[in-house]
Motif scaffolding. Structure first.
Motif, PDB file in Angstrom:
ATOM      1  N   LEU A  81       8.349   5.656   5.463  1.00 27.56           N
ATOM      2  CA  LEU A  81       7.851   4.729   4.458  1.00 27.56           C
ATOM      3  C   LEU A  81       7.504   5.509   3.205  1.00 27.56           C
ATOM      4  N   THR A  82       7.751   4.921   2.055  1.00 29.26           N
ATOM      5  CA  THR A  82       7.424   5.563   0.783  1.00 29.26           C
ATOM      6  C   THR A  82       6.633   4.592  -0.073  1.00 29.26           C
ATOM      7  N   ALA A  83       5.520   5.085  -0.604  1.00 27.32           N
ATOM      8  CA  ALA A  83       4.721   4.296  -1.533  1.00 27.32           C
ATOM      9  C   ALA A  83       4.651   5.066  -2.839  1.00 27.32           C
ATOM     10  N   SER A  84       4.906   4.391  -3.928  1.00 29.48           N
ATOM     11  CA  SER A  84       4.913   5.063  -5.217  1.00 29.48           C
ATOM     12  C   SER A  84       4.250   4.168  -6.249  1.00 29.48           C
ATOM     13  N   GLY A  85       3.320   4.724  -6.991  1.00 29.80           N
ATOM     14  CA  GLY A  85       2.662   3.960  -8.033  1.00 29.80           C
ATOM     15  C   GLY A  85       1.194   3.734  -7.735  1.00 29.80           C
ATOM     16  N   GLU A  86       0.478   3.358  -8.760  1.00 28.64           N
ATOM     17  CA  GLU A  86      -0.955   3.145  -8.653  1.00 28.64           C
ATOM     18  C   GLU A  86      -1.269   2.025  -7.673  1.00 28.64           C
ATOM     19  N   ARG A  87      -2.184   2.278  -6.769  1.00 27.58           N
ATOM     20  CA  ARG A  87      -2.673   1.314  -5.779  1.00 27.58           C
ATOM     21  C   ARG A  87      -1.583   0.789  -4.842  1.00 27.58           C
ATOM     22  N   THR A  88      -0.564   1.535  -4.651  1.00 29.63           N
ATOM     23  CA  THR A  88       0.519   1.140  -3.760  1.00 29.63           C
ATOM     24  C   THR A  88       0.198   1.589  -2.346  1.00 29.63           C
ATOM     25  N   ILE A  89       0.553   0.795  -1.377  1.00 26.43           N
ATOM     26  CA  ILE A  89       0.368   1.167   0.020  1.00 26.43           C
ATOM     27  C   ILE A  89       1.708   1.076   0.736  1.00 26.43           C
ATOM     28  N   ALA A  90       1.851   1.885   1.781  1.00 25.77           N
ATOM     29  CA  ALA A  90       3.048   1.830   2.613  1.00 25.77           C
ATOM     30  C   ALA A  90       2.578   1.756   4.060  1.00 25.77           C
TER      31      ALA A  90
END
Length: 58
Positions: A32-41
């Motif tokens: 899983l990849t989360a990218s950016g402010e306040r992003t969750i994965a």
């Protein structure tokens, strides 16, 4: 209702096996990849809050 289902699965091994047979087999690791402010994965989640001062009601 969720507690009733959990209890039924604990008490009835045949039901548990039958339901498990309906689910897809695990196929190994998940990336899983989360990218950016306040992003969750997440792979599985119940509740997520990504804003300031969030109030979670049960």
């Amino acid at each position: 209702m969720c507690q009733q289902i959990k209890r039924a699965l604990r008490e009835d091994e045949e039901l548990l096996r039958e339901l498990a047979g309906l689910l897809p087999a695990r196929s190994g690791p998940v990336t899983l990849t989360a990218s950016g402010e306040r992003t969750i994965a997440v792979q599985a989640i119940t509740t997520a809050a990504t804003r300031d001062n969030a109030t979670i009601q049960p």
